[in-house]
Scaffold this motif. Structure first.
Motif, short mmCIF file in Angstrom:
data_model
loop_
_atom_site.label_atom_id
_atom_site.label_comp_id
_atom_site.label_asym_id
_atom_site.label_seq_id
_atom_site.Cartn_x
_atom_site.Cartn_y
_atom_site.Cartn_z
N SER A 66 13.81 2.86 -11.97
CA SER A 66 12.64 3.11 -11.11
C SER A 66 13.02 3.25 -9.64
N MET A 67 14.04 4.07 -9.40
CA MET A 67 14.47 4.38 -8.04
C MET A 67 14.39 5.89 -7.82
N VAL A 68 14.21 6.29 -6.56
CA VAL A 68 14.38 7.68 -6.14
C VAL A 68 15.67 7.71 -5.34
N ILE A 69 16.61 8.60 -5.72
CA ILE A 69 17.96 8.60 -5.14
C ILE A 69 18.24 10.02 -4.68
N ASN A 70 18.23 10.25 -3.38
CA ASN A 70 18.35 11.63 -2.90
C ASN A 70 19.06 11.72 -1.56
N ASN A 71 19.51 12.94 -1.24
CA ASN A 71 20.01 13.30 0.09
C ASN A 71 21.35 12.65 0.44
N PHE A 72 22.14 12.31 -0.58
CA PHE A 72 23.45 11.73 -0.30
C PHE A 72 24.51 12.81 -0.22
N GLY A 73 25.59 12.54 0.53
CA GLY A 73 26.65 13.51 0.77
C GLY A 73 27.54 13.75 -0.42
N ASP A 74 27.38 12.95 -1.47
CA ASP A 74 28.16 13.16 -2.70
C ASP A 74 27.20 12.92 -3.87
N GLU B 275 12.57 4.46 -2.95
CA GLU B 275 13.46 5.58 -2.62
C GLU B 275 14.59 5.11 -1.73
N ILE B 276 15.83 5.47 -2.09
CA ILE B 276 16.94 5.36 -1.16
C ILE B 276 17.31 6.79 -0.75
N HIS B 277 17.28 7.04 0.54
CA HIS B 277 17.41 8.38 1.11
C HIS B 277 18.69 8.41 1.94
N GLY B 278 19.65 9.23 1.50
CA GLY B 278 20.95 9.26 2.16
C GLY B 278 20.95 10.04 3.44
N PRO B 279 22.11 10.07 4.12
CA PRO B 279 22.21 10.73 5.43
C PRO B 279 22.33 12.25 5.34
N GLY B 280 22.47 12.81 4.12
CA GLY B 280 22.52 14.25 3.97
C GLY B 280 23.85 14.85 4.37
N ALA B 281 23.81 16.12 4.81
CA ALA B 281 25.03 16.86 5.15
C ALA B 281 25.72 16.20 6.34
N PRO B 282 27.06 16.42 6.47
CA PRO B 282 27.88 17.25 5.60
C PRO B 282 28.25 16.54 4.30
N GLY C 249 0.79 -1.23 0.00
CA GLY C 249 0.00 0.00 0.00
C GLY C 249 0.82 1.27 0.00
N ILE C 250 2.14 1.16 0.05
CA ILE C 250 2.99 2.35 -0.03
C ILE C 250 3.56 2.43 -1.44
N GLU C 251 3.20 3.50 -2.16
CA GLU C 251 3.66 3.61 -3.55
C GLU C 251 5.16 3.72 -3.64
N THR C 252 5.76 4.54 -2.77
CA THR C 252 7.21 4.75 -2.81
C THR C 252 7.80 4.44 -1.44
N PRO C 253 8.14 3.19 -1.20
CA PRO C 253 8.78 2.86 0.07
C PRO C 253 10.13 3.58 0.19
#
Length: 713
Positions: free
Chosen positions: A156-164, A128-135, A95-99
């Protein structure tokens, strides 16, 4: 700055095209083309980023390890034989479109084997793979594909919030399809990676579909937006290290949101190309009715940098069939700072077919900025306009800015090679040239709509200043330079004679504020010829000069008539003349061209006679003073859509036009029964009248068939 001799200019252009074709064919032959077999299927069953044998589930981290080692790992059990192109799929929360899989401080394992990771198989749109963000941390990338992972597909992936980087590609023939890189799961809000969206330096990598027939669900290309650096870097590590070679960038939205209608900027620009033989865009599937589909990229909204940067390290790049600075339907501005900025020698921007043109409009500073290199080719593009060239796109800066290039070719002499360069905003020029030499400008429409006749002005058509020498405007094929608010060609020498040796020959220049303007020593302030008589046309000028003869109805040069050489400054031209005015320019041995001469009237245009008042017969559609089968045919063809309403009667009103008969009779010419439309019933009237049968029953306020009424003819 070294000046390329005129004699080798065309050879530079030809060599660019030839080298491009040869390079691409060699790349295609050399690339290790991979057959896409399928190995074991590995199912990810948890959104947790774990490496724990006791949790009873298979995480993405564990699945990558299983694929790399070609063996079951922890609770990741392969279905089928491991080894080549293992398939990692996801069965996650129902039921979750984008886990969302939150990746911790430890990056995912480097992909070392050929694998397909597909987030859109078992009921999910994307994972979605969601990174740890800053720094910002070098190496903290979303996916890293090592050089042993050739053939890998991430889909078909969402790839965001990575430090590089979102994706770092070190392998050959990697393909990215249908991913959101740098945005949220909806593709509407930035969730930036702190490096590049994608960084690649393999051979034959494809960001978007690699081949025209490659199928994939939903958006075949990728959404690459919101990243802190550029959306895509096609890298060259230098010193003999890895170089992106033969990359394809196709079908993506780069710098916009998911709709392609609003900006979602990559902060340092859309694409940075340092590679060899890169192809950005493609003609397959492009919709000529005005939308960017198929292999066409929308590269817009990157207002902190260029949509495309062709680096000096790049070689033989081809940019074809993209929308750059506009929305997905090519009507509204979603500007980059520059549409394209190039330092590359022999870059090729555009093509000679409608399918190959780029729409480069709405960009704040300029559509195309050539800042270095030699022999760049810009052909067949619509710059500053919408997709059909009928209107300007607001906010467009100068169309083409030459700010450091040598021997740039703008347009060409063959069909389709000319650019449409119109609608520059404010004080923008169609073509702006400074710190550049030996440009060749041929076959373009500058200041008009695509029809070549309707006005779509720039401020200046061509503006040259601050070291702009040795260019040829129209020597190989005439440009149309019309309707520009200030000047068709404006040269400013800045009192330092830094603008000289520029030839203007054989163009159609008309209806500008001024045709050619030389200021402050430009083109050595060469004096315009003087026309003294008309039978034959003759006058005086500089000695050892070519005198170009033009006709115009004002004081410029709409129609090029011919050229005569004068050794002593006295010249005579015996060719035919269109008139009513004749002007002339002089070009000296240093290739300087003058302004237009004062116009010389060779005859006074006779105004069209005032139409005589005559009587028309209702039903006589072609105004031949008879109502017969010809009138029937005209109306039937009009109703069937075969003709456009034009009748063969000269001053006769066109079929479908409002009747000039007077206020009491308001209907369209050809609407014989006054019903308000021209239709098959009207076609019966002239046919029956010719046969001697008249229907007298008609709608109100309609003159009966066959009666005369006064009208202008």
């Amino acid at each position: 700055m070294q000046i390329v001799p005129r004699a080798i200019r065309n050879r530079l252009a030809l060599s660019a095209v030839v080298v491009l074709a040869v390079a691409l064919s060699l790349l295609a032959a050399a690339a290790p083309h991979i057959t896409h077999a399928a190995g074991a299927e590995i199912i990810v069953t948890t959104t947790a980023d774990t490496d724990d044998p006791g949790d009873g589930s298979c995480s993405l981290r564990e699945a990558i390890i299983a694929s790399n080692t070609n063996a079951n790992y922890q609770n990741c059990t392969g279905s089928g034989a491991f080894g080549v192109n293992d398939q990692i799929h996801f069965v996650l929360t129902i039921g979750i479109e984008t886990p969302i899989i939150n990746i911790g401080a430890t990056p995912l394992p480097v992909i070392t084997e050929w694998v397909t990771i597909d987030g859109g198989v078992y009921g999910t749109e994307r994972v979605e793979i969601h990174g740890p963000g800053a720094p910002a941390v070098g190496g903290n990338d979303g996916f890293i594909i090592a050089n042993t992972g050739a053939g890998t597909t991430i889909q078909s992936m969402v790839i965001n919030n990575f430090g590089d980087d979102g994706v770092l590609i070190q392998a050959d023939e990697v393909t990215l399809l249908n991913n959101f890189i740098g945005t949220d799961e909806l593709g509407l809000t930035a969730e930036p990676n702190l490096g590049f969206g994608v960084q690649a330096y393999g051979n034959g990598d494809a960001i978007g579909p690699k081949v025209p027939t490659q199928g994939c669900p939903g958006l075949c290309g990728n959404l690459i937006s919101g990243n802190k650096k550029a959306g895509i870097l096609l890298d060259n590590t230098g010193n003999g290290g890895p170089v992106s070679t033969g990359a394809f960038v196709r079908g993506n939205f780069i710098g916009t949101d998911r709709t392609g209608g609003a900006g979602l900027a990559n902060e340092l620009g859309g694409i940075q190309d340092k590679g060899v033989g890169t192809i950005i865009g493609g003609q397959f599937g492009l919709s000529l009715d005005g939308s960017c589909t198929g292999n066409c990229n929308v590269i817009s909204g990157n207002n902190g940098g260029p949509g495309i940067l062709l680096d000096a390290l790049a070689t033989e790049s081809l940019v074809v069939a993209n929308f750059i600075g506009v929305d997905v339907v090519g009507q509204s501005p979603v500007g980059n700072f520059y549409g394209i900025e190039t330092f590359e020698s022999h870059a090729h921007i555009g093509g000679s077919t409608p399918e190959g043109r780029n729409i480069i409009s709405g960009n704040t500073a300029a559509g195309v900025r050539v800042a270095g290199g030699a022999g760049a080719i810009i052909q067949g593009n619509y710059i500053g306009t919408n997709t059909d060239g009928s209107a300007a796109v607001s906010g467009s800066g100068s169309g083409i800015m030459l700010a450091g290039g040598i021997g740039v070719i703008i347009g060409g002499s063959q069909a389709g090679e000319g650019n449409l360069i119109s609608g520059a905003n404010g004080f923008g020029a169609g073509i702006e040239i400074f710190n550049s030499v030996n440009a060749q400008i041929d076959g373009n429409r500058i200041g008009t709509a695509a029809d070549g006749n309707s006005p779509l002005p720039n401020f200046d058509g061509i503006f040259m200043y601050n070291v702009a020498n040795g260019s040829e405007i129209g020597s190989a094929a005439a440009n149309t330079i019309a309707f520009n608010g200030n000047a068709g060609v404006d040269m400013d020498g800045d009192d330092l004679t830094t603008v000289r040796g520029n030839t203007i020959h054989g163009n159609s220049i008309y209806s500008n504020g001024q045709g050619i303007e030389l200021k402050r020593g430009a083109n050595d302030d060469l004096a315009a010829p003087v026309i003294l008589s008309k039978e034959p046309l003759s006058g005086t000028s500089c000695a050892m000069c070519n005198i170009d003869i033009y006709s115009d109805d004002e004081d410029q040069g709409r129609v090029y008539e011919g050229t005569v050489f004068t050794p002593d400054g006295n010249w005579t031209y015996s060719g035919s003349l269109t008139g009513p005015n004749v002007t002339a320019t002089a070009t000296d041995v240093s290739h300087n061209t003058s302004e237009f001469s004062t116009p010389f009237v060779i005859f006074t245009a006779t105004p069209s006679p005032t139409p005589a008042v005559s009587e028309l017969v209702q039903g006589d559609v072609n105004c031949d003073d008879a109502i017969d089968v010809a009138d029937f045919e005209l109306i039937i063809e009009y109703v069937a859509g075969v003709n456009d309403g034009v009748t063969p009667g000269g001053a006769c009103p066109d079929l479908g036009m409002a009747s000039p008969a007077g206020p009491a009779l308001v209907f369209q010419w050809g609407d014989i029964d006054c019903s308000g439309t021209v239709d098959a019933y009207d076609a019966l009237f002239p046919l029956e009248h010719a046969a001697g049968i008249d229907h007298l029953l008609q709608f109100a306020n309609c003159t009966p068939l066959g009666e005369h009424f006064p009208a202008e003819r």
